[in-house]
Design an enzyme around this catalytic site. Sequence first.
Site, PDB file in Angstrom:
ATOM      1  N   ASN A 159      39.500  -9.764 -11.465  1.00 46.60           N
ATOM      2  CA  ASN A 159      38.445  -9.924 -10.187  1.00 46.60           C
ATOM      3  C   ASN A 159      37.386 -10.557 -10.085  1.00 46.60           C
ATOM      4  O   ASN A 159      37.046 -11.064 -11.421  1.00 46.60           O
ATOM      5  CB  ASN A 159      38.596  -8.373  -9.592  1.00 46.60           C
ATOM      6  CG  ASN A 159      38.593  -8.234  -8.127  1.00 46.60           C
ATOM      7  OD1 ASN A 159      37.784  -8.900  -7.426  1.00 46.60           O
ATOM      8  ND2 ASN A 159      39.250  -7.335  -7.561  1.00 46.60           N
ATOM      9  N   THR A 160      36.613 -10.528  -9.155  1.00 46.98           N
ATOM     10  CA  THR A 160      35.337 -11.124  -9.340  1.00 46.98           C
ATOM     11  C   THR A 160      34.415 -10.229 -10.320  1.00 46.98           C
ATOM     12  O   THR A 160      34.794  -9.287 -10.472  1.00 46.98           O
ATOM     13  CB  THR A 160      34.444 -11.109  -8.062  1.00 46.98           C
ATOM     14  OG1 THR A 160      34.595  -9.890  -7.561  1.00 46.98           O
ATOM     15  CG2 THR A 160      35.221 -11.872  -6.989  1.00 46.98           C
ATOM     16  N   ASN A 214      30.234 -12.647  -3.338  1.00 42.20           N
ATOM     17  CA  ASN A 214      30.399 -11.870  -2.276  1.00 42.20           C
ATOM     18  C   ASN A 214      30.580 -10.446  -2.448  1.00 42.20           C
ATOM     19  O   ASN A 214      30.685  -9.909  -3.390  1.00 42.20           O
ATOM     20  CB  ASN A 214      32.016 -12.440  -1.565  1.00 42.20           C
ATOM     21  CG  ASN A 214      33.030 -11.493  -2.073  1.00 42.20           C
ATOM     22  OD1 ASN A 214      33.280 -10.418  -1.390  1.00 42.20           O
ATOM     23  ND2 ASN A 214      33.656 -11.780  -3.143  1.00 42.20           N
ATOM     24  N   GLY A 258      41.628 -18.483  -5.336  1.00 42.96           N
ATOM     25  CA  GLY A 258      40.805 -17.734  -4.387  1.00 42.96           C
ATOM     26  C   GLY A 258      39.933 -18.769  -3.771  1.00 42.96           C
ATOM     27  O   GLY A 258      40.231 -19.622  -3.084  1.00 42.96           O
ATOM     28  N   LEU A 292      35.403  -4.997   1.374  1.00 44.30           N
ATOM     29  CA  LEU A 292      36.654  -4.673   1.522  1.00 44.30           C
ATOM     30  C   LEU A 292      37.154  -4.337   3.075  1.00 44.30           C
ATOM     31  O   LEU A 292      37.695  -3.405   3.516  1.00 44.30           O
ATOM     32  CB  LEU A 292      36.926  -3.442   0.640  1.00 44.30           C
ATOM     33  CG  LEU A 292      37.271  -3.657  -0.869  1.00 44.30           C
ATOM     34  CD1 LEU A 292      37.580  -2.527  -1.606  1.00 44.30           C
ATOM     35  CD2 LEU A 292      38.215  -4.763  -1.109  1.00 44.30           C
ATOM     36  N   GLY A 330      35.125 -18.192  -8.632  1.00 44.59           N
ATOM     37  CA  GLY A 330      34.942 -19.529  -8.744  1.00 44.59           C
ATOM     38  C   GLY A 330      34.872 -20.165  -9.965  1.00 44.59           C
ATOM     39  O   GLY A 330      35.003 -19.276 -10.856  1.00 44.59           O
ATOM     40  N   CYS A 362      37.778  -4.237  -7.713  1.00 46.32           N
ATOM     41  CA  CYS A 362      36.532  -4.712  -6.836  1.00 46.32           C
ATOM     42  C   CYS A 362      35.465  -4.255  -7.361  1.00 46.32           C
ATOM     43  O   CYS A 362      34.946  -3.103  -7.617  1.00 46.32           O
ATOM     44  CB  CYS A 362      36.867  -4.169  -5.312  1.00 46.32           C
ATOM     45  SG  CYS A 362      35.340  -4.543  -4.229  1.00 46.32           S
ATOM     46  N   GLY A 414      41.087 -16.539 -11.573  1.00 46.82           N
ATOM     47  CA  GLY A 414      39.709 -16.727 -11.649  1.00 46.82           C
ATOM     48  C   GLY A 414      39.226 -17.962 -11.760  1.00 46.82           C
ATOM     49  O   GLY A 414      39.552 -18.589 -12.980  1.00 46.82           O
ATOM     50  N   LYS A 472      44.608  -9.392   1.933  1.00 49.24           N
ATOM     51  CA  LYS A 472      43.281  -8.598   1.571  1.00 49.24           C
ATOM     52  C   LYS A 472      43.709  -7.212   1.201  1.00 49.24           C
ATOM     53  O   LYS A 472      44.866  -6.646   1.643  1.00 49.24           O
ATOM     54  CB  LYS A 472      42.647  -8.616   2.928  1.00 49.24           C
ATOM     55  CG  LYS A 472      41.345  -7.909   2.999  1.00 49.24           C
ATOM     56  CD  LYS A 472      40.147  -8.640   2.315  1.00 49.24           C
ATOM     57  CE  LYS A 472      38.882  -7.535   2.221  1.00 49.24           C
ATOM     58  NZ  LYS A 472      38.148  -8.434   1.170  1.00 49.24           N
TER      59      LYS A 472
END
Length: 303
Positions: free
Chosen positions: A190-191, A71, A263, A75, A215, A128, A241, A46
Site C-alpha cells: 500500500n502507500t 494522499n 495506481g 477511505l 508513485g 491503509c 507500488g 475503492k
Amino acid sequence: MEPSIATSIGKIQLDKPVMLASGILGISLDVFSRLHRSGAGAVVTKSLSTAPWEGYPNPTIFSVKGGGWINAVGLSNPGAANFAKTIEPNQNVPIVVSLVGSVPEDFETMLKEFENCKVKAYELNLSCPHVAKVGLEVGDDPGLVKAIVSTVKNTTNVPVIAKVGLGTSSYLNTVKTAIDSGIDAITAINTVRAMAIDVNLQRPILSNKFGGLSGTPIKPIALRCVYEISSQHDIPIIGCGGISTWEDAVEFFLAGASAVQLGSAIGDNWVGVFDQINQGILQYMEKKGHSTIREMAGLAKRS
Ligand SMILES: Cc1cc2nc3c(=O)[nH]c(=O)nc-3n(C[C@H](O)[C@H](O)[C@H](O)COP(=O)(O)O)c2cc1C
C-alpha cells in the site's frame, strides 16, 4: 510456444497481468468496463466499509516534487451494500472487491452483501496508513489479522487476497499470519506513511497531517517487499507500488509477482497505460523466450 500474458494468482485466472489498484478510480462500473476494454486484467474497487464513510476534508492529496503523491482521502466510500446493489448479474469485468474494517464481524457483514454478486476475489485492506482502527492498525495486530482472515475464509469460497503495507511492526509477520490463517494471495504494498509541510503557513499540508506516499518513489521499496515475501513463502503475490512501465512490471515478475497493480501511473497516462504495459511485457517475453508469466516469476532470486 507463443508467449501468453495470461496469468494465475493461485486460483484467480486473469487474461492479462496488469490490474487497477484500489482507490484510484473509485467504483464506477462504466469506468471499470472501459479499463477492462483497455487492457486491465482486473479492477480493484475503492476499499468499502460496512457503512458509508465521508473521508477527510480537503486538502487530501499533494503532488510531491520529483514524483509521486501523498494522499489522505480517508477511505471515503458509499459502503459495501450500496456498491453491491450496482453490480449487474451479467457484468463481465473481473472485479476484485476491496474491503476495510476493524473486526472480523465487519468483514462477515460485508461478504453477505456480495453473496449473489459475481466477484473475482476479495482484497482485504490491512494496510491503509492514515485511518484509525483499520488498515495498518489491523495489519500491525497479528491476533486481529488471524481472526479476520480465518473468518473471511470460513465465510466465502471466493479467493481472498491480503494487501499488506509498511506499518510499525514487520509486514513479514502480517504476511506469515495471513498465510497461516489460509489467505490465497498477497498484494504488496500500500502507500507508505508520509507528510508534507507548508513553509508559509508553517503547518502540515494535508488536513489529516499524515498521508500515504505513492508513485515512482516507492517502487524500489515495493519491489524489495515482493522479493522478500517470495523468498520466504510459496504464495501468489501481486506487486503494487510505483509501477508505470513494462520494465517496472517485469521487475516485479522477476522478484516473484504473478501480476501487478497500477495506481498513481493512471493519473499520468490514463487508460492507455494498460495496453502499453501489456504489449511491452509480451515483446520482452518473445525476446527472452519465455512462454508464460509463471516462467519469469522469481527468476531474479537465482543469483
Ligand atoms: C488517492 C488514492 C486512494 C487510495 N485508496 C486506497 C484504498 O481505498 N484502498 C487500498 O487498499 N489502497 C488505496 N490506495 C493505495 C493504492 O491502491 C496503491 O497501493 C498505492 O497507491 C501504491 O501504488 P501506486 O504507487 O501505483 O499508486 C490509494 C492510493 C491513492 C493514491
